[in-house]
Design an enzyme around this catalytic site. Structure first.
Site, PDB file in Angstrom:
ATOM      1  N   CYS A  53       0.800  -1.231   0.000  1.00  0.00           N
ATOM      2  CA  CYS A  53       0.000   0.000   0.000  1.00  0.00           C
ATOM      3  C   CYS A  53       0.833   1.281   0.000  1.00  0.00           C
ATOM      4  CB  CYS A  53      -1.001  -0.059   1.155  1.00  0.00           C
ATOM      5  SG  CYS A  53      -1.825   1.489   1.467  1.00  0.00           S
ATOM      6  N   CYS A  58      -1.613   1.793  -3.073  1.00  0.00           N
ATOM      7  CA  CYS A  58      -2.580   2.874  -2.849  1.00  0.00           C
ATOM      8  C   CYS A  58      -1.959   4.276  -2.806  1.00  0.00           C
ATOM      9  CB  CYS A  58      -3.313   2.677  -1.525  1.00  0.00           C
ATOM     10  SG  CYS A  58      -3.503   0.984  -0.982  1.00  0.00           S
ATOM     11  N   LYS A  61       0.023   5.545  -5.955  1.00  0.00           N
ATOM     12  CA  LYS A  61      -1.011   5.603  -7.009  1.00  0.00           C
ATOM     13  C   LYS A  61      -1.891   6.844  -6.831  1.00  0.00           C
ATOM     14  CE  LYS A  61      -4.921   4.333  -6.205  1.00  0.00           C
ATOM     15  NZ  LYS A  61      -5.553   3.038  -6.219  1.00  0.00           N
ATOM     16  N   TYR A 197      -8.824  -2.469 -12.181  1.00  0.00           N
ATOM     17  CA  TYR A 197      -8.676  -1.094 -11.712  1.00  0.00           C
ATOM     18  C   TYR A 197      -7.246  -0.595 -11.679  1.00  0.00           C
ATOM     19  CZ  TYR A 197      -7.810  -1.778  -6.593  1.00  0.00           C
ATOM     20  OH  TYR A 197      -7.311  -2.056  -5.355  1.00  0.00           O
ATOM     21  N   GLU A 201      -6.500   2.846 -13.619  1.00  0.00           N
ATOM     22  CA  GLU A 201      -6.016   3.978 -12.815  1.00  0.00           C
ATOM     23  C   GLU A 201      -4.674   4.479 -13.357  1.00  0.00           C
ATOM     24  OE1 GLU A 201      -7.982   2.941  -8.440  1.00  0.00           O
ATOM     25  OE2 GLU A 201      -5.934   2.325  -8.835  1.00  0.00           O
ATOM     26  N   HIS A 461     -26.577  21.952  -0.744  1.00  0.00           N
ATOM     27  CA  HIS A 461     -26.566  22.635  -2.025  1.00  0.00           C
ATOM     28  C   HIS A 461     -25.599  23.805  -1.999  1.00  0.00           C
ATOM     29  CE1 HIS A 461     -28.143  23.815  -5.886  1.00  0.00           C
ATOM     30  NE2 HIS A 461     -28.249  25.052  -5.443  1.00  0.00           N
ATOM     31  N   GLU A 466     -25.516  15.934  -3.335  1.00  0.00           N
ATOM     32  CA  GLU A 466     -26.973  16.132  -3.170  1.00  0.00           C
ATOM     33  C   GLU A 466     -27.752  15.330  -4.211  1.00  0.00           C
ATOM     34  OE1 GLU A 466     -28.587  20.118  -3.951  1.00  0.00           O
ATOM     35  OE2 GLU A 466     -26.885  20.544  -5.250  1.00  0.00           O
TER      36      GLU A 466
HETATM   37  P1  FAD Z   1       1.063  -6.516   1.445  1.00  0.00           P
HETATM   38  O1  FAD Z   1       0.761  -5.100   1.753  1.00  0.00           O
HETATM   39  O2  FAD Z   1       1.372  -6.830   0.024  1.00  0.00           O
HETATM   40  O3  FAD Z   1       2.280  -6.949   2.376  1.00  0.00           O
HETATM   41  C1  FAD Z   1       2.938  -8.173   2.272  1.00  0.00           C
HETATM   42  C2  FAD Z   1       4.381  -8.009   2.758  1.00  0.00           C
HETATM   43  O4  FAD Z   1       4.964  -9.298   2.960  1.00  0.00           O
HETATM   44  C3  FAD Z   1       5.270  -7.307   1.742  1.00  0.00           C
HETATM   45  O5  FAD Z   1       6.077  -6.346   2.383  1.00  0.00           O
HETATM   46  C4  FAD Z   1       6.133  -8.443   1.184  1.00  0.00           C
HETATM   47  O6  FAD Z   1       7.368  -8.001   0.694  1.00  0.00           O
HETATM   48  C5  FAD Z   1       6.278  -9.304   2.428  1.00  0.00           C
HETATM   49  N1  FAD Z   1       6.638 -10.699   2.178  1.00  0.00           N
HETATM   50  C6  FAD Z   1       6.209 -11.519   1.188  1.00  0.00           C
HETATM   51  N2  FAD Z   1       6.713 -12.756   1.353  1.00  0.00           N
HETATM   52  C7  FAD Z   1       7.472 -12.709   2.484  1.00  0.00           C
HETATM   53  C8  FAD Z   1       8.235 -13.680   3.196  1.00  0.00           C
HETATM   54  N3  FAD Z   1       8.310 -14.948   2.789  1.00  0.00           N
HETATM   55  N4  FAD Z   1       8.904 -13.282   4.310  1.00  0.00           N
HETATM   56  C9  FAD Z   1       8.842 -11.998   4.747  1.00  0.00           C
HETATM   57  N5  FAD Z   1       8.129 -11.050   4.114  1.00  0.00           N
HETATM   58  C10 FAD Z   1       7.442 -11.398   3.005  1.00  0.00           C
HETATM   59  N6  FAD Z   1      -6.050  -1.019  -1.825  1.00  0.00           N
HETATM   60  C11 FAD Z   1      -6.889  -0.065  -1.375  1.00  0.00           C
HETATM   61  O7  FAD Z   1      -7.562  -0.274  -0.366  1.00  0.00           O
HETATM   62  N7  FAD Z   1      -6.998   1.147  -1.999  1.00  0.00           N
HETATM   63  C12 FAD Z   1      -6.277   1.450  -3.101  1.00  0.00           C
HETATM   64  O8  FAD Z   1      -6.398   2.549  -3.643  1.00  0.00           O
HETATM   65  C13 FAD Z   1      -5.375   0.478  -3.597  1.00  0.00           C
HETATM   66  N8  FAD Z   1      -4.603   0.745  -4.657  1.00  0.00           N
HETATM   67  C14 FAD Z   1      -3.711  -0.182  -5.084  1.00  0.00           C
HETATM   68  C15 FAD Z   1      -2.901   0.146  -6.167  1.00  0.00           C
HETATM   69  C16 FAD Z   1      -1.982  -0.760  -6.638  1.00  0.00           C
HETATM   70  C17 FAD Z   1      -1.114  -0.386  -7.801  1.00  0.00           C
HETATM   71  C18 FAD Z   1      -1.851  -2.031  -6.003  1.00  0.00           C
HETATM   72  C19 FAD Z   1      -0.840  -3.020  -6.489  1.00  0.00           C
HETATM   73  C20 FAD Z   1      -2.629  -2.352  -4.925  1.00  0.00           C
HETATM   74  C21 FAD Z   1      -3.575  -1.431  -4.465  1.00  0.00           C
HETATM   75  N9  FAD Z   1      -4.398  -1.716  -3.369  1.00  0.00           N
HETATM   76  C22 FAD Z   1      -5.292  -0.769  -2.923  1.00  0.00           C
HETATM   77  C23 FAD Z   1      -4.369  -3.032  -2.703  1.00  0.00           C
HETATM   78  C24 FAD Z   1      -3.581  -2.998  -1.378  1.00  0.00           C
HETATM   79  O9  FAD Z   1      -2.306  -2.446  -1.581  1.00  0.00           O
HETATM   80  C25 FAD Z   1      -3.462  -4.423  -0.854  1.00  0.00           C
HETATM   81  O10 FAD Z   1      -4.745  -4.994  -0.779  1.00  0.00           O
HETATM   82  C26 FAD Z   1      -2.825  -4.468   0.540  1.00  0.00           C
HETATM   83  O11 FAD Z   1      -1.552  -3.882   0.530  1.00  0.00           O
HETATM   84  C27 FAD Z   1      -2.735  -5.924   1.015  1.00  0.00           C
HETATM   85  O12 FAD Z   1      -2.106  -5.993   2.257  1.00  0.00           O
HETATM   86  P2  FAD Z   1      -1.420  -7.337   2.753  1.00  0.00           P
HETATM   87  O13 FAD Z   1      -1.051  -7.101   4.161  1.00  0.00           O
HETATM   88  O14 FAD Z   1      -2.260  -8.496   2.418  1.00  0.00           O
HETATM   89  O15 FAD Z   1      -0.109  -7.495   1.853  1.00  0.00           O
HETATM   90  P1  NA7 Z   2      -7.413  -8.066 -11.603  1.00  0.00           P
HETATM   91  O1  NA7 Z   2      -8.472  -7.385 -10.855  1.00  0.00           O
HETATM   92  O2  NA7 Z   2      -7.104  -9.463 -11.256  1.00  0.00           O
HETATM   93  O3  NA7 Z   2      -7.717  -7.989 -13.174  1.00  0.00           O
HETATM   94  C1  NA7 Z   2      -6.854  -8.482 -14.131  1.00  0.00           C
HETATM   95  C2  NA7 Z   2      -7.077  -7.785 -15.463  1.00  0.00           C
HETATM   96  O4  NA7 Z   2      -6.093  -8.221 -16.397  1.00  0.00           O
HETATM   97  C3  NA7 Z   2      -8.417  -8.093 -16.086  1.00  0.00           C
HETATM   98  O5  NA7 Z   2      -8.823  -6.993 -16.843  1.00  0.00           O
HETATM   99  C4  NA7 Z   2      -8.084  -9.293 -16.983  1.00  0.00           C
HETATM  100  O6  NA7 Z   2      -8.943  -9.443 -18.068  1.00  0.00           O
HETATM  101  C5  NA7 Z   2      -6.718  -8.906 -17.471  1.00  0.00           C
HETATM  102  N1  NA7 Z   2      -5.884 -10.050 -17.826  1.00  0.00           N
HETATM  103  C6  NA7 Z   2      -5.668 -11.171 -17.110  1.00  0.00           C
HETATM  104  N2  NA7 Z   2      -4.795 -11.972 -17.749  1.00  0.00           N
HETATM  105  C7  NA7 Z   2      -4.457 -11.330 -18.891  1.00  0.00           C
HETATM  106  C8  NA7 Z   2      -3.569 -11.621 -19.954  1.00  0.00           C
HETATM  107  N3  NA7 Z   2      -2.863 -12.752 -19.972  1.00  0.00           N
HETATM  108  N4  NA7 Z   2      -3.445 -10.733 -20.944  1.00  0.00           N
HETATM  109  C9  NA7 Z   2      -4.155  -9.585 -20.928  1.00  0.00           C
HETATM  110  N5  NA7 Z   2      -5.011  -9.237 -19.956  1.00  0.00           N
HETATM  111  C10 NA7 Z   2      -5.154 -10.106 -18.943  1.00  0.00           C
HETATM  112  O7  NA7 Z   2      -6.040  -7.269 -11.548  1.00  0.00           O
HETATM  113  P2  NA7 Z   2      -5.489  -5.835 -11.098  1.00  0.00           P
HETATM  114  O8  NA7 Z   2      -4.034  -5.851 -11.382  1.00  0.00           O
HETATM  115  O9  NA7 Z   2      -6.214  -4.692 -11.676  1.00  0.00           O
HETATM  116  O10 NA7 Z   2      -5.737  -5.803  -9.551  1.00  0.00           O
HETATM  117  C11 NA7 Z   2      -5.370  -6.870  -8.732  1.00  0.00           C
HETATM  118  C12 NA7 Z   2      -5.562  -6.468  -7.315  1.00  0.00           C
HETATM  119  O11 NA7 Z   2      -4.454  -5.612  -6.970  1.00  0.00           O
HETATM  120  C13 NA7 Z   2      -6.802  -5.688  -7.086  1.00  0.00           C
HETATM  121  O12 NA7 Z   2      -7.808  -6.484  -6.518  1.00  0.00           O
HETATM  122  C14 NA7 Z   2      -6.328  -4.599  -6.156  1.00  0.00           C
HETATM  123  O13 NA7 Z   2      -6.706  -4.845  -4.830  1.00  0.00           O
HETATM  124  C15 NA7 Z   2      -4.861  -4.564  -6.196  1.00  0.00           C
HETATM  125  P3  NA7 Z   2     -10.297 -10.334 -18.020  1.00  0.00           P
HETATM  126  O14 NA7 Z   2     -11.369  -9.445 -17.458  1.00  0.00           O
HETATM  127  O15 NA7 Z   2     -10.007 -11.514 -17.144  1.00  0.00           O
HETATM  128  O16 NA7 Z   2     -10.519 -10.714 -19.431  1.00  0.00           O
END
Ligand code: FAD
Ligand code: NA7
Length: 475
Positions: A53, A58, A61, A197, A201, A461, A466
């Site tokens: 995050c 998050c 982004k 998303y 985004e 308003h 609203e």
């Molecule tokens: P993570 O935050 O991924 O933490 C896992 C940690 O474990 C990491 O530091 C990793 O390096 C570590 N790790 C992995 N394996 C090991 C190991 N074997 N030993 C030690 N450490 C390890 N969510 C929202 O709510 N709002 C948003 O706007 C949003 N935007 C997002 C935008 C992007 C581009 C992405 C990729 C995600 C976004 N998310 C958003 C999703 C959000 O970031 C995740 O849902 C959240 O961070 C999940 O938390 P977590 O604790 O499960 O894992």
């Molecule tokens: P999502 O929500 O798992 O969506 C994956 C997207 O990528 C979706 O539009 C898929 O299309 C597409 N997709 C999957 N495989 C392929 C391949 N091989 N080629 C082209 N396009 C593909 O992924 P996000 O990365 O947006 O988010 C994952 C989580 O990260 C999300 O829940 C957040 O919490 C943070 P489809 O609709 O299956 O045809």
């Protein structure tokens, strides 16, 4: 406290979920261990503490999204008489990346200080691996191991971007969200692959920053979200300059003089284009390989690698729990991982009985026109209750401030109401400040408000919100 073990609770993964567990357990005086280790991306990108995050999710982004919105306001500034603003001025990528990274490092420092100075927490910047149901192997960057024991183990290792398996050298030729927010060179002409998303985004803010951006969509936009709104998001993005290629995926990606030659097939014909950057956002895979899950007997979904846990976050091994993105069937969001971690600790140590509820969670997609929603999409509601049993209220509107510079496009909102009891089961808002607007309505939906309750509310308003308490047009 069980003296047999070094720790009362040991957490593998210090992201949104893991850090919450650490925090809540240490506040109760528990002996807490945490292993957090960042495996570099294929391009060598690494980051600090806090998980996805604050580092590659998050926070960076949202900062980039807000930067693109600030750029858009240049038109209103000019129209309203602010001097010295050039609405066509160019954006500097490096300045933004430096600022984003400055803010991210500030969050890392806060985490580092807290982890190191808080009594009761022992932090290992090491890779955790299960050895048996109470023993964790901790491996440092040089491959040196040590072993610790704990009564309870919580796995919160999150997820990492997925890559297609059928494109040679794809990891070298593309970047993902793990690399984008610290990218040294401006991305230039960019192909974004994926349509969920994260893809939309990133495509939205890159377009807003002035880059030539194309999104390649395999099937639909925003699978799982309300499809009428998803299409409206796509239309608005098109108006804002993002291009879309729909119904295909890259068939090959090659390096040609440092650029990316991408080929795909559309309507039976091969097409090509050259991009500076290919950003893959095709989903994320649970980061559970090499965790030792199988040896210890923690069940996973063989295809996705996600851990199978019950409603109380227990895995198939009774003292090992799993939370957050690495667990099958969970919403992949920061606040859900946080609340899940809080409730787990309450249940383990304070006789709590609340489990995490994943229904009616408010969320927002930060596309150029933001989209906030809670509850059912129209498709999901129709499937569950039948079209004839629903009332769908919609409203199309234009925010007052858009008139300054004649912005194109329109905002939209939708309420899905059950005819039987008048309860609002779906809330959808496409417009400015969607996260701020939607959070409040999240409470409304959670409390099972009726449409007649909303009709009884006096609107504020002039505002965009609203619109949501005076919807009378029934689809
Ligand atoms: P993570 O935050 O991924 O933490 C896992 C940690 O474990 C990491 O530091 C990793 O390096 C570590 N790790 C992995 N394996 C090991 C190991 N074997 N030993 C030690 N450490 C390890 N969510 C929202 O709510 N709002 C948003 O706007 C949003 N935007 C997002 C935008 C992007 C581009 C992405 C990729 C995600 C976004 N998310 C958003 C999703 C959000 O970031 C995740 O849902 C959240 O961070 C999940 O938390 P977590 O604790 O499960 O894992
Ligand atoms: P999502 O929500 O798992 O969506 C994956 C997207 O990528 C979706 O539009 C898929 O299309 C597409 N997709 C999957 N495989 C392929 C391949 N091989 N080629 C082209 N396009 C593909 O992924 P996000 O990365 O947006 O988010 C994952 C989580 O990260 C999300 O829940 C957040 O919490 C943070 P489809 O609709 O299956 O045809």
């Amino acid at each position: 406290m069980n003296p047999q073990f070094q720790y009362d609770i040991f957490v593998i993964g210090g992201g949104s979920g893991g850090l919450t567990v650490v925090d809540e357990a240490q506040k109760l005086g528990k002996r807490v261990g945490l292993a957090d280790y960042i495996k570099p991306s294929p391009h060598g990108t690494q980051w600090g503490t806090g998980g996805t995050c604050p580092n590659v999710g998050c926070i960076p982004k949202k900062l980039m999204h807000m930067t693109a919105l600030i750029g858009e306001i240049r038109h209103e500034l000019t129209a309203t008489g602010w001097q010295g603003v050039d609405p066509h001025s160019k954006h500097n990528w490096n300045t933004l990346v430096n600022e984003v990274q400055r803010q991210v490092k500030g969050i890392n420092k806060g985490n580092d200080d807290w982890l190191v100075t808080t009594n009761g927490i022992t932090y290992y910047n090491k890779l955790g691996k299960l050895k048996d149901d109470h023993t964790i192997e901790l491996i440092d960057k040089d491959g040196q191991s040590e072993f610790v024991t704990a009564e309870y183990i919580v796995i919160a290792v999150g997820s990492r971007p997925s890559f297609p398996t059928d494109i040679p050298n794809v990891k070298q030729l593309t970047i993902t969200s793990d690399d984008l927010f610290s990218l040294k060179n401006a991305p230039g002409k960019t192909l974004v692959v994926g349509a969920s998303y994260v893809a939309l985004e990133c495509a939205g803010f890159l377009t807003g920053l002035g880059y030539d951006v194309t999104v390649m969509v395999r099937s639909i936009l925003l699978r799982g979200f309300d499809q009428e709104i998803a299409e409206r998001i796509g239309e608005f993005m098109k108006i804002s300059g993002t291009k879309f290629i729909r119904g295909t995926i890259p068939s090959s990606i090659e390096d040609v003089d440092g650029k990316r030659l991408v080929k795909w097939v559309l309507n039976g014909q091969e097409q090509t284009d050259v991009f500076d950057t290919v950003l893959l956002a095709i989903g994320r895979s649970a980061d559970t390989q090499n965790l030792g899950l199988e040896q210890v007997g923690v069940e996973t979904n063989k295809e996705s690698g996600k851990i199978i846990a019950n409603d109380a976050d227990s895995t198939s091994v009774s003292n090992i729990f799993a939370i957050g993105d690495c667990v099958q069937g969970r919403l992949e969001l920061t606040p859900t991982a946080i609340m899940c971690g809080k409730r787990l600790i309450k249940r383990l140590y304070q006789n709590g009985n609340q489990i995490m509820e994943y229904s009616d969670v408010s969320t927002t997609v930060f596309t150029p026109l933001e989209y906030g929603c809670v509850g059912y999409s129209e498709e999901a509601a129709t499937k569950k209750f039948g079209k004839e049993n629903l009332k769908i209220f919609t409203s199309e509107f234009t925010p007052l401030f858009w008139n300054f510079a004649n912005r194109k496009g329109t905002c939209y909102s939708k309420l899905i109401v059950k005819k039987e009891d008048d309860v609002v089961i779906g809330f959808h808002y496409l417009g400015p400040d969607a996260a701020e607007v939607t959070q409040g309505f999240g409470v409304v939906i959670k409390l099972k408000a009726k449409k007649s309750d909303l009709d009884n509310v006096v609107g504020i308003h002039p505002s965009v919100a609203e619109e949501l308490v005076q919807m009378q047009t029934w689809k």
